[in-house]
Design an enzyme around this catalytic site. Structure first.
Site, mmCIF file in Angstrom:
data_model
loop_
_atom_site.group_PDB
_atom_site.id
_atom_site.type_symbol
_atom_site.label_atom_id
_atom_site.label_comp_id
_atom_site.label_asym_id
_atom_site.label_seq_id
_atom_site.Cartn_x
_atom_site.Cartn_y
_atom_site.Cartn_z
ATOM 1 C CB THR A 5 45.035 37.729 57.975
ATOM 2 O OG1 THR A 5 44.941 37.714 56.486
ATOM 3 C CG2 THR A 5 45.221 39.141 58.419
ATOM 4 N NE ARG A 41 49.858 42.824 48.674
ATOM 5 C CZ ARG A 41 50.459 42.606 49.906
ATOM 6 N NH1 ARG A 41 51.584 42.841 50.081
ATOM 7 N NH2 ARG A 41 49.743 41.580 50.915
ATOM 8 N NE ARG A 54 55.542 42.478 57.126
ATOM 9 C CZ ARG A 54 55.518 42.576 58.373
ATOM 10 N NH1 ARG A 54 55.692 43.424 59.135
ATOM 11 N NH2 ARG A 54 55.422 41.406 58.900
ATOM 12 C CE LYS A 94 52.783 40.041 67.965
ATOM 13 N NZ LYS A 94 52.182 39.723 66.732
ATOM 14 N N GLY A 148 55.085 35.849 64.542
ATOM 15 C CA GLY A 148 54.065 36.599 65.071
ATOM 16 C C GLY A 148 52.638 36.287 64.622
ATOM 17 C CG ASP A 149 51.557 35.894 60.714
ATOM 18 O OD1 ASP A 149 51.537 37.133 60.846
ATOM 19 O OD2 ASP A 149 51.890 35.647 59.709
#
Length: 321
Positions: free
Chosen positions: A38, A110, A176, A236, A268-269
Site C-alpha cells: 500500500t 511482523r 499472500r 490485471k 500491481g501496486d
C-alpha cells in the site's frame, strides 16, 4: 486525456503497513530500505497527481526508524497526519535473501508490529470519523490479513460506515497465503472485504491461487466479484494488460510492450496507483486502466519497488495534458 484542472481535487486515503526492508546475504552487508504494497501505491499516486497528497493510514512506533520513514513519506508528498504512534511497538521488518543464482526468498518479522495495533489505538475511531469526508479509501488484503481477527471485524465495520457516508472503497486482494491460517480462512475474510468494496483491482494469479484454480478467464473472475456487490472490477493480466468490467460494460486495456523486464516488484501496486490517479482526475475506466498499464510498464524496467522520481515524471506530465 483529462486535466487535473477540470476536476475538484479528490481526497484519497490508503490503509496499510510499511515495513523495514533488509536486502542482501545474511550476516553480511545488507541494504536498508522500507516497503509495503500500500505504501508503494501511495508513493506512485502522489507522484502521478502532484498536490493530491494522499493520506496514509497506519501505525508506527516512536523510534528512529519510524520517524525517518515518516519523513521520507512526507518528502514524497504523502500526508502522514493519520499515522498513529504506538510508543512500545516497532515497525515490522522483512529480509530479502538473494542466492548466487539471483533467486529471492523472504523472511518476515511482523507479528508484533505497530501496524497490527492500528484498530486498537485510542485515536482510530477519530481517524474513521475524519475519513467520512474523503472520496475514496484504498486498502489491500494484506492490510486486513495482518490484523488479529477481532480487529478484522472492526476494520470491516469501519469500512461499512465509510461506505454509508458516501466514501468509495477500493481494494486489491494481494493474496499472500502465509498471512492467513488457511485458504478457506482467507476466502472468508477477503469475501467480506469485497462485499464492502466498490472497486476491485485484482490480479488474476492471486484470485486463482486464492480459489485453487488455474488460468481462470478474467470474465469469470469479474463475474464472481460482481456477485459479491463490487460495482467496478479490474483484473490485471500481466503483459496482456487488464480486463475491466462495470455494470453491463466491459473491455480490455492492452498492456504496454516492455523489451527489458528487470524487476516485477510493485507492478500491481503501481498499476493501482496509475488507475487511481486517473480516477481522481475523472477519467473513464478504460483510461484509468491505460494509465495503470503505462505506469506499471515503466516500473518493471527498474530495480526495486520504488523507482527514481525522474523515471516517473514524464508519465505525470503526459497525464496532465
Amino acid at each position: 486525456m483529462a486535466s487535473t484542472l477540470r476536476f475538484k481535487q479528490k481526497k484519497i486515503a490508503i490503509i496499510g503497513e510499511c515495513m523495514i526492508e533488509l536486502s542482501g546475504m545474511p550476516f553480511s552487508t545488507q541494504e536498508q530500505r522500507f516497503g509495503g504494497d500500500t505504501l508503494n501505491t501511495a508513493v506512485y499516486l502522489s507522484r502521478m497527481v502532484p498536490g493530491l497528497a494522499p493520506y496514509y493510514v497506519t501505525a508506527l512506533g516512536d523510534d528512529t526508524y519510524s520517524r525517518q520513514m515518516m519523513s521520507a513519506w512526507q518528502g514524497e508528498g504523502i500526508d502522514t497526519s493519520m499515522v498513529l504512534k504506538v510508543a512500545d511497538k516497532l515497525p515490522g521488518m522483512y529480509a530479502i535473501e538473494i542466492d548466487p543464482q539471483g533467486e529471492r526468498s523472504f523472511h518476515y518479522w511482523r507479528n508484533d508490529s505497530a501496524a497490527r495495533q492500528l484498530c486498537q489505538h485510542g485515536d482510530f475511531a477519530g481517524v474513521v470519523e475524519s475519513l467520512k469526508d474523503f472520496d475514496l479509501v484504498y486498502l489491500s488484503g494484506i492490510s486486513l490479513a495482518i490484523l488479529p481477527d477481532k480487529d478484522k471485524h472492526l476494520l470491516l465495520r469501519s469500512l461499512e460506515l465509510l461506505k454509508q457516508s458516501g466514501v468509495q472503497i477500493a481494494v486489491d486482494s494481494n493474496y499472500r497465503p502465509r498471512l492467513w491460517q488457511s485458504g478457506s480462512d482467507a476466502c472468508e475474510w477477503l469475501g467480506k472485504l469485497y462485499q464492502v468494496s466498490d472497486i476491485a483491482l485484482v490480479t488474476a494469479e492471486d484470485e486463482d491461487l486464492l480459489l485453487g484454480m488455474t488460468n481462470s478467464p478474467a470474465g469469470i473472475i469479474a463475474k464472481r466479484l460482481h456477485s459479491m456487490g463490487v460495482k467496478q472490477v479490474v483484473v490485471k493480466l500481466g503483459s496482456e494488460g487488464a480486463m475491466w468490467s462495470q455494470y453491463s460494460l466491459n473491455g480490455m486495456a492492452a498492456g504496454n510492450k516492455v523489451d527489458n523486464v528487470v524487476d516485477t516488484t510493485a507492478a500491481g501496486d503501481s498499476f493501482n496507483a496509475g488507475f487511481l490517479a486517473a480516477w481522481s482526475m475523472g477519467m473513464e475506466t478504460d483510461e484509468c486502466c491505460h494509465w495503470g498499464n503505462k505506469l506499471a510498464a515503466q516500473v518493471i524496467q527498474h530495480k526495486g519497488a520504488i523507482i527514481p522520481l525522474e523515471q516517473t515524471r514524464y508519465i505525470t506530465e503526459l497525464m496532465s495534458i
